[in-house]
Write an enzyme that holds these catalytic residues in place. Sequence first.
Site, PDB file in Angstrom:
ATOM      1  N   ALA A 157      32.113  19.807  25.607  1.00  0.00           N
ATOM      2  CA  ALA A 157      32.915  19.266  24.528  1.00  0.00           C
ATOM      3  C   ALA A 157      34.471  19.707  24.955  1.00  0.00           C
ATOM      4  O   ALA A 157      35.364  18.869  24.926  1.00  0.00           O
ATOM      5  CB  ALA A 157      32.760  19.634  23.293  1.00  0.00           C
ATOM      6  N   TYR A 158      34.629  20.956  25.330  1.00  0.00           N
ATOM      7  CA  TYR A 158      35.889  21.518  25.745  1.00  0.00           C
ATOM      8  C   TYR A 158      36.573  20.513  27.072  1.00  0.00           C
ATOM      9  O   TYR A 158      37.669  20.279  26.920  1.00  0.00           O
ATOM     10  CB  TYR A 158      35.669  23.003  26.286  1.00  0.00           C
ATOM     11  CG  TYR A 158      37.067  23.460  26.691  1.00  0.00           C
ATOM     12  CD1 TYR A 158      38.139  23.852  25.977  1.00  0.00           C
ATOM     13  CD2 TYR A 158      37.060  24.095  28.038  1.00  0.00           C
ATOM     14  CE1 TYR A 158      39.341  24.466  26.598  1.00  0.00           C
ATOM     15  CE2 TYR A 158      38.082  24.578  28.776  1.00  0.00           C
ATOM     16  CZ  TYR A 158      39.223  24.853  28.057  1.00  0.00           C
ATOM     17  OH  TYR A 158      40.607  25.232  28.535  1.00  0.00           O
TER      18      TYR A 158
END
Length: 253
Positions: A157-158
Amino acid sequence: MLHGRTALVTGAGRGIGRAIAERLAADGALVAVHYARDDAAAKDTVATIEAAGGRAFPVRAELGTDGDLDALFAGLDDGLRAHDAGPELDILVNNAGISPQGGPEDTAPETYDRVFAVNVRALFFLTQRALPRLRDGGRIINITTGATRIALPEKIAYAMSKGAVEVFTRTLAQHLGPRGITVNNVAPGIIDTDMNADWLRGDPDAWAHAAAYSAFNDVGRPEDVAAAVAFLARDDARWVTGTTLDATGGSRL
Protein backbone atom coordinates in the site's frame (compact mmCIF):
# COMPACT_ATOMS: atom_id res chain seq x y z
CA MET A 1 22.52 29.75 -2.42
CA LEU A 2 18.97 29.98 -1.07
CA HIS A 3 19.22 33.30 0.72
CA GLY A 4 15.99 35.29 0.61
CA ARG A 5 13.90 32.20 -0.13
CA THR A 6 11.23 30.54 1.96
CA ALA A 7 10.72 26.79 2.22
CA LEU A 8 8.00 24.61 3.71
CA VAL A 9 9.11 21.09 4.62
CA THR A 10 6.42 18.70 5.79
CA GLY A 11 7.21 15.99 8.31
CA ALA A 12 10.34 17.87 9.33
CA GLY A 13 10.48 17.17 13.06
CA ARG A 14 12.51 13.98 12.71
CA GLY A 15 14.44 11.78 10.32
CA ILE A 16 14.72 12.66 6.65
CA GLY A 17 12.47 15.72 6.97
CA ARG A 18 14.61 17.15 9.75
CA ALA A 19 17.78 16.67 7.71
CA ILE A 20 16.13 18.42 4.75
CA ALA A 21 15.03 21.35 6.90
CA GLU A 22 18.50 21.70 8.40
CA ARG A 23 20.17 21.56 4.98
CA LEU A 24 17.87 24.12 3.35
CA ALA A 25 18.32 26.44 6.31
CA ALA A 26 22.10 26.01 6.15
CA ASP A 27 21.89 27.00 2.47
CA GLY A 28 20.13 30.21 3.49
CA ALA A 29 16.38 29.57 3.32
CA LEU A 30 13.83 30.51 5.96
CA VAL A 31 12.30 27.10 6.75
CA ALA A 32 8.82 26.27 8.04
CA VAL A 33 9.26 23.02 9.97
CA HIS A 34 5.96 21.17 9.72
CA TYR A 35 5.22 18.32 12.12
CA ALA A 36 2.22 16.29 13.28
CA ARG A 37 2.37 15.77 17.06
CA ASP A 38 5.88 15.73 18.52
CA ASP A 39 6.31 19.29 19.81
CA ALA A 40 9.64 18.53 21.46
CA ALA A 41 11.19 17.12 18.27
CA ALA A 42 10.04 20.07 16.16
CA LYS A 43 11.30 22.59 18.68
CA ASP A 44 14.63 20.78 18.79
CA THR A 45 14.87 20.90 15.00
CA VAL A 46 14.22 24.65 15.02
CA ALA A 47 16.67 25.19 17.88
CA THR A 48 19.38 23.25 16.04
CA ILE A 49 18.85 25.33 12.90
CA GLU A 50 18.96 28.59 14.85
CA ALA A 51 22.06 27.56 16.78
CA ALA A 52 23.80 27.07 13.43
CA GLY A 53 22.82 30.58 12.33
CA GLY A 54 19.76 29.63 10.28
CA ARG A 55 16.13 30.69 10.45
CA ALA A 56 13.18 28.40 11.04
CA PHE A 57 9.87 28.08 12.86
CA PRO A 58 7.55 25.16 13.70
CA VAL A 59 4.13 24.53 12.13
CA ARG A 60 1.87 21.91 13.68
CA ALA A 61 -0.83 20.05 11.74
CA GLU A 62 -1.71 16.37 11.55
CA LEU A 63 -2.13 15.59 7.87
CA GLY A 64 -4.90 13.27 6.80
CA THR A 65 -7.34 14.61 9.41
CA ASP A 66 -10.21 17.10 9.24
CA GLY A 67 -9.00 20.68 9.18
CA ASP A 68 -5.39 19.69 8.58
CA LEU A 69 -4.65 22.22 5.86
CA ASP A 70 -6.43 25.07 7.61
CA ALA A 71 -4.24 24.46 10.67
CA LEU A 72 -1.08 24.13 8.59
CA PHE A 73 -1.52 27.30 6.57
CA ALA A 74 -2.66 29.32 9.61
CA GLY A 75 0.51 28.26 11.42
CA LEU A 76 2.59 28.93 8.34
CA ASP A 77 1.26 32.48 8.01
CA ASP A 78 1.79 33.17 11.73
CA GLY A 79 5.39 32.03 11.46
CA LEU A 80 6.08 34.02 8.32
CA ARG A 81 4.70 37.20 9.88
CA ALA A 82 6.84 36.64 12.98
CA HIS A 83 9.89 36.54 10.69
CA ASP A 84 8.81 39.63 8.73
CA ALA A 85 8.31 37.50 5.62
CA GLY A 86 5.50 37.65 3.10
CA PRO A 87 3.10 34.80 2.41
CA GLU A 88 4.96 33.61 -0.69
CA LEU A 89 6.84 30.31 -0.88
CA ASP A 90 9.82 29.43 -3.03
CA ILE A 91 10.30 25.77 -2.08
CA LEU A 92 7.76 23.11 -1.07
CA VAL A 93 9.10 19.76 0.09
CA ASN A 94 6.35 17.17 0.54
CA ASN A 95 8.13 14.77 2.85
CA ALA A 96 5.45 13.75 5.38
CA GLY A 97 4.22 10.21 5.00
CA ILE A 98 3.48 6.95 6.77
CA SER A 99 4.85 3.53 5.89
CA PRO A 100 3.03 0.65 7.60
CA GLN A 101 3.88 -2.97 7.02
CA GLY A 102 1.34 -5.09 5.20
CA GLY A 103 1.27 -7.47 2.26
CA PRO A 104 -1.45 -8.13 -0.32
CA GLU A 105 -3.19 -10.66 1.95
CA ASP A 106 -3.10 -8.76 5.25
CA THR A 107 -3.41 -5.03 4.55
CA ALA A 108 -6.58 -3.87 6.29
CA PRO A 109 -8.92 -1.41 4.54
CA GLU A 110 -8.44 1.16 7.29
CA THR A 111 -4.65 0.95 6.91
CA TYR A 112 -4.91 1.36 3.15
CA ASP A 113 -7.22 4.35 3.53
CA ARG A 114 -4.95 6.00 6.09
CA VAL A 115 -1.86 5.57 3.89
CA PHE A 116 -3.57 7.19 0.93
CA ALA A 117 -5.09 9.94 3.08
CA VAL A 118 -1.67 11.03 4.33
CA ASN A 119 0.65 10.13 1.45
CA VAL A 120 -1.56 11.09 -1.50
CA ARG A 121 -4.67 13.07 -0.64
CA ALA A 122 -3.00 15.43 1.86
CA LEU A 123 -0.02 15.94 -0.44
CA PHE A 124 -2.28 16.70 -3.41
CA PHE A 125 -4.44 19.27 -1.65
CA LEU A 126 -1.58 20.81 0.30
CA THR A 127 0.21 21.40 -2.98
CA GLN A 128 -2.99 22.71 -4.58
CA ARG A 129 -3.36 25.22 -1.75
CA ALA A 130 0.29 26.25 -1.94
CA LEU A 131 0.30 26.91 -5.70
CA PRO A 132 -1.15 30.45 -5.60
CA ARG A 133 1.60 31.54 -3.22
CA LEU A 134 4.45 29.66 -4.91
CA ARG A 135 6.63 32.13 -6.78
CA ASP A 136 7.41 31.64 -10.45
CA GLY A 137 10.70 29.78 -10.70
CA GLY A 138 9.90 27.91 -7.50
CA ARG A 139 10.54 24.30 -6.55
CA ILE A 140 8.28 21.43 -5.54
CA ILE A 141 10.11 18.33 -4.35
CA ASN A 142 8.20 15.20 -3.38
CA ILE A 143 9.82 12.45 -1.32
CA THR A 144 8.82 9.09 -2.76
CA THR A 145 10.60 5.76 -2.32
CA GLY A 146 12.80 3.20 -4.00
CA ALA A 147 9.90 0.80 -3.47
CA THR A 148 8.26 2.15 -6.64
CA ARG A 149 11.19 0.61 -8.54
CA ILE A 150 11.96 -2.38 -6.31
CA ALA A 151 9.09 -4.76 -5.51
CA LEU A 152 8.47 -4.98 -1.76
CA PRO A 153 5.25 -6.95 -1.24
CA GLU A 154 5.36 -6.31 2.52
CA LYS A 155 4.84 -2.58 1.86
CA ILE A 156 2.43 -2.77 -1.05
CA ALA A 157 0.00 0.00 0.00
CA TYR A 158 2.86 2.36 0.80
CA ALA A 159 4.56 1.69 -2.54
CA MET A 160 1.27 2.17 -4.39
CA SER A 161 0.71 5.52 -2.68
CA LYS A 162 4.16 6.71 -3.71
CA GLY A 163 3.53 5.51 -7.25
CA ALA A 164 0.54 7.84 -7.30
CA VAL A 165 2.79 10.67 -6.10
CA GLU A 166 5.22 10.03 -8.95
CA VAL A 167 2.40 10.33 -11.50
CA PHE A 168 1.30 13.55 -9.79
CA THR A 169 4.86 14.90 -9.99
CA ARG A 170 5.25 14.22 -13.69
CA THR A 171 1.85 15.72 -14.54
CA LEU A 172 2.33 18.79 -12.35
CA ALA A 173 5.76 19.40 -13.87
CA GLN A 174 4.15 19.68 -17.29
CA HIS A 175 1.42 21.93 -15.95
CA LEU A 176 3.75 24.32 -14.11
CA GLY A 177 6.52 24.45 -16.71
CA PRO A 178 5.31 27.77 -18.16
CA ARG A 179 5.83 29.34 -14.73
CA GLY A 180 9.39 28.06 -14.48
CA ILE A 181 8.44 25.91 -11.48
CA THR A 182 10.20 22.55 -11.37
CA VAL A 183 8.53 19.50 -9.84
CA ASN A 184 10.63 16.45 -9.01
CA ASN A 185 10.80 13.38 -6.80
CA VAL A 186 13.58 12.19 -4.56
CA ALA A 187 13.41 8.45 -3.87
CA PRO A 188 15.27 7.25 -0.76
CA GLY A 189 16.17 3.66 -0.09
CA ILE A 190 16.81 2.24 3.38
CA ILE A 191 17.84 5.14 5.61
CA ASP A 192 19.17 5.06 9.16
CA THR A 193 16.43 7.03 10.94
CA ASP A 194 14.66 6.78 14.30
CA MET A 195 11.72 5.18 12.48
CA ASN A 196 13.97 2.29 11.43
CA ALA A 197 15.93 2.08 14.68
CA ASP A 198 14.08 -0.86 16.24
CA TRP A 199 14.86 -3.33 13.48
CA LEU A 200 17.91 -1.75 11.85
CA ARG A 201 20.22 -0.76 14.69
CA GLY A 202 19.38 -3.48 17.14
CA ASP A 203 20.51 -6.43 15.04
CA PRO A 204 23.85 -6.64 13.18
CA ASP A 205 22.32 -9.17 10.78
CA ALA A 206 19.51 -6.74 9.94
CA TRP A 207 22.02 -3.97 9.26
CA ALA A 208 24.07 -6.24 7.00
CA HIS A 209 20.93 -7.35 5.15
CA ALA A 210 19.84 -3.73 4.62
CA ALA A 211 23.31 -2.65 3.54
CA ALA A 212 23.43 -5.42 0.95
CA TYR A 213 20.65 -3.70 -1.02
CA SER A 214 22.99 -0.82 -1.88
CA ALA A 215 25.76 -0.81 -4.46
CA PHE A 216 27.90 0.72 -1.70
CA ASN A 217 27.08 -2.08 0.76
CA ASP A 218 25.97 0.53 3.26
CA VAL A 219 22.85 2.11 4.74
CA GLY A 220 21.98 5.67 3.80
CA ARG A 221 21.83 8.63 6.16
CA PRO A 222 19.14 11.34 6.23
CA GLU A 223 21.81 13.82 5.13
CA ASP A 224 22.26 11.86 1.89
CA VAL A 225 18.64 12.45 0.96
CA ALA A 226 18.81 16.07 2.09
CA ALA A 227 21.74 16.67 -0.26
CA ALA A 228 19.67 15.45 -3.21
CA VAL A 229 16.80 17.73 -2.21
CA ALA A 230 19.18 20.67 -1.81
CA PHE A 231 20.42 20.18 -5.38
CA LEU A 232 16.90 20.22 -6.79
CA ALA A 233 16.08 23.34 -4.76
CA ARG A 234 18.96 25.34 -6.24
CA ASP A 235 19.09 27.41 -9.41
CA ASP A 236 21.46 24.82 -10.89
CA ALA A 237 18.49 22.45 -11.23
CA ARG A 238 16.31 24.82 -13.29
CA TRP A 239 16.39 22.43 -16.29
CA VAL A 240 15.46 19.32 -14.29
CA THR A 241 11.75 18.64 -13.91
CA GLY A 242 9.22 15.82 -13.94
CA THR A 243 11.75 13.19 -12.93
CA THR A 244 12.83 11.05 -9.99
CA LEU A 245 16.26 11.46 -8.45
CA ASP A 246 17.15 8.01 -7.14
CA ALA A 247 18.74 8.36 -3.70
CA THR A 248 18.75 4.68 -2.83
CA GLY A 249 22.51 4.27 -2.99
CA GLY A 250 22.08 2.13 -6.07
CA SER A 251 19.80 -0.36 -4.34
CA ARG A 252 19.26 -3.52 -6.37
CA LEU A 253 20.71 -2.18 -9.58
